[in-house]
Design an enzyme around this catalytic site. Structure first.
Site, PDB file in Angstrom:
ATOM      1  N   SER A  47      -4.437   5.488  -0.415  1.00 36.29           N
ATOM      2  CA  SER A  47      -5.366   4.755  -1.289  1.00 36.29           C
ATOM      3  C   SER A  47      -5.533   3.317  -0.752  1.00 36.29           C
ATOM      4  CB  SER A  47      -5.086   4.686  -2.870  1.00 36.29           C
ATOM      5  OG  SER A  47      -5.904   3.943  -3.491  1.00 36.29           O
ATOM      6  N   GLU A  84      -5.836   1.103  -2.771  1.00 33.32           N
ATOM      7  CA  GLU A  84      -4.842   0.212  -3.417  1.00 33.32           C
ATOM      8  C   GLU A  84      -3.684  -0.168  -3.083  1.00 33.32           C
ATOM      9  OE1 GLU A  84      -5.448  -0.784  -6.766  1.00 33.32           O
ATOM     10  OE2 GLU A  84      -7.348  -0.076  -6.985  1.00 33.32           O
ATOM     11  N   TYR A 112       0.513   2.394  -9.240  1.00 34.50           N
ATOM     12  CA  TYR A 112      -0.327   3.375  -8.582  1.00 34.50           C
ATOM     13  C   TYR A 112      -0.154   2.942  -6.995  1.00 34.50           C
ATOM     14  CZ  TYR A 112      -4.151   6.063  -6.532  1.00 34.50           C
ATOM     15  OH  TYR A 112      -4.848   6.886  -5.942  1.00 34.50           O
TER      16      TYR A 112
END
Length: 323
Positions: A130, A132, A156
């Site tokens: 990701s 992120e 996450y």
């Protein structure tokens, strides 16, 4: 590999898993999928309705936190390719459920890699990573790419970064084929309504239809690099057809704010978001990731990937589908 290819998709009932299953079936694969058992089984396969009757689709119960269940499924299907898409995938909720997120998105990946190492070490594995993972780190030109420093700002993102590094350890230590797809935000009509894109689409339509008067959101100035899930699952498949494992950023190369998204959706419905959107602090993250924009040059140059959707056509489809 010869004959009909067999692929295993964890998280097959999700947005990406359903689109990927359709893509692989269209390419002649035998597709196996792992489902987490819910008390309402009719909700488990709602995104798979169009392909449930396909004889080349097989679904089995399993869980990323339960290694014996993963070993069982791997022994049944003996896959040529494994696409690990299972995750607790909501960033904001990862602050509320950090332990569950870590158990699923980090230790669950360890379970899968270890199970594959024992049962089917020659299978090619795609690991869903990701954007992120970068956190607020960014290169001087404003983009994030494979070489950008990674410093996540959510449980996450931390979990995904663990899985990202673990994939390299297993690939290099055991000569396993594991590729990481560093995907930026991707949406579709199948996106869950607790994600901001479909939350805005559903909320605006409900306001238009008189079902509600306001829509509560968080940071309207946060920007994201949004693409369509259909385009991004093609990139996943292309990564496993490459001659060697590698890591690729998948993105559109442009960012739009949540405010931009509100403007487009409400305008399409003949309304102004100013009259209906309110700010609720509970939707802010404890640590904000303000902007995301990815550089997918390597994906385009090495694998030849090209998206079919634009930001506008993606939003258009999402609105039309819900209407």
């Amino acid at each position: 590999m010869s004959g009909i290819k067999k692929a295993l998709i964890t998280g097959i009932s999700g947005q990406d898993g359903s689109y990927l299953a359709e893509l692989l079936l269209s390419k002649g694969y035998e597709v196996w999928g792992i489902l987490r058992r819910h008390s309402s089984p009719e909700n488990q396969t709602s995104r798979l309705e169009d392909i449930l009757s396909n004889p080349s689709l097989h679904l089995e119960y399993g869980d990323m936190t339960d290694m014996p269940s993963l070993i069982r499924v791997l022994n049944i299907c003996s896959p040529d390719e494994i696409y690990n898409l299972a995750a607790q995938s909501h960033v904001r909720i990862s602050f509320d459920q950090p332990s569950f997120t870590t158990n699923t998105d980090a230790l669950g990946v360890l379970n899968l890699f270890e199970a594959a190492r024992v049962v089917c070490p020659k299978a090619r594995i795609y690991q869903a990573c990701s954007s992120e993972m970068f956190g607020n780190e960014v290169d001087p030109d404003g983009y994030r790419r494979e070489s950008t420093r990674m410093r996540p700002v959510s449980p996450y993102g931390c979990s995904k970064l663990y899985a990202y590094n673990l994939s390299r350890v297993y690939s290099e230590s055991y000569n396993m084929f594991i590729s990481n797809g560093i995907l930026f935000n991707h949406e579709s009509p199948r996106r869950g309504i607790n994600f901001v894109t479909n939350k805005i689409v559903k909320g605006a339509i409900d306001i238009k239809n008189g079902k509600q008067k306001t829509l509560a959101l968080g940071n309207l100035d946060a920007t994201r690099d949004w693409g369509h899930a259909k385009d991004y699952v093609k990139a996943m498949w292309m990564m496993l057809q490459h001659d060697k494992p590698d890591d690729f950023v998948c993105s559109m190369g442009e960012s739009h704010s949540v405010r931009d998204l509100c403007i487009k959706v409400f305008r399409k419905l003949g309304m102004s978001y100013h009259n209906h959107v309110i700010i609720d602090p509970k939707y802010y993250r404890p640590l904000e990731l303000d902007t995301l924009k990815g550089d997918c040059t390597r994906l385009k140059e090495i694998l030849g990937w090209r998206p079919e959707y634009t930001f506008d056509s993606m939003i258009e489809e999402m609105v039309e589908a819900r209407l």
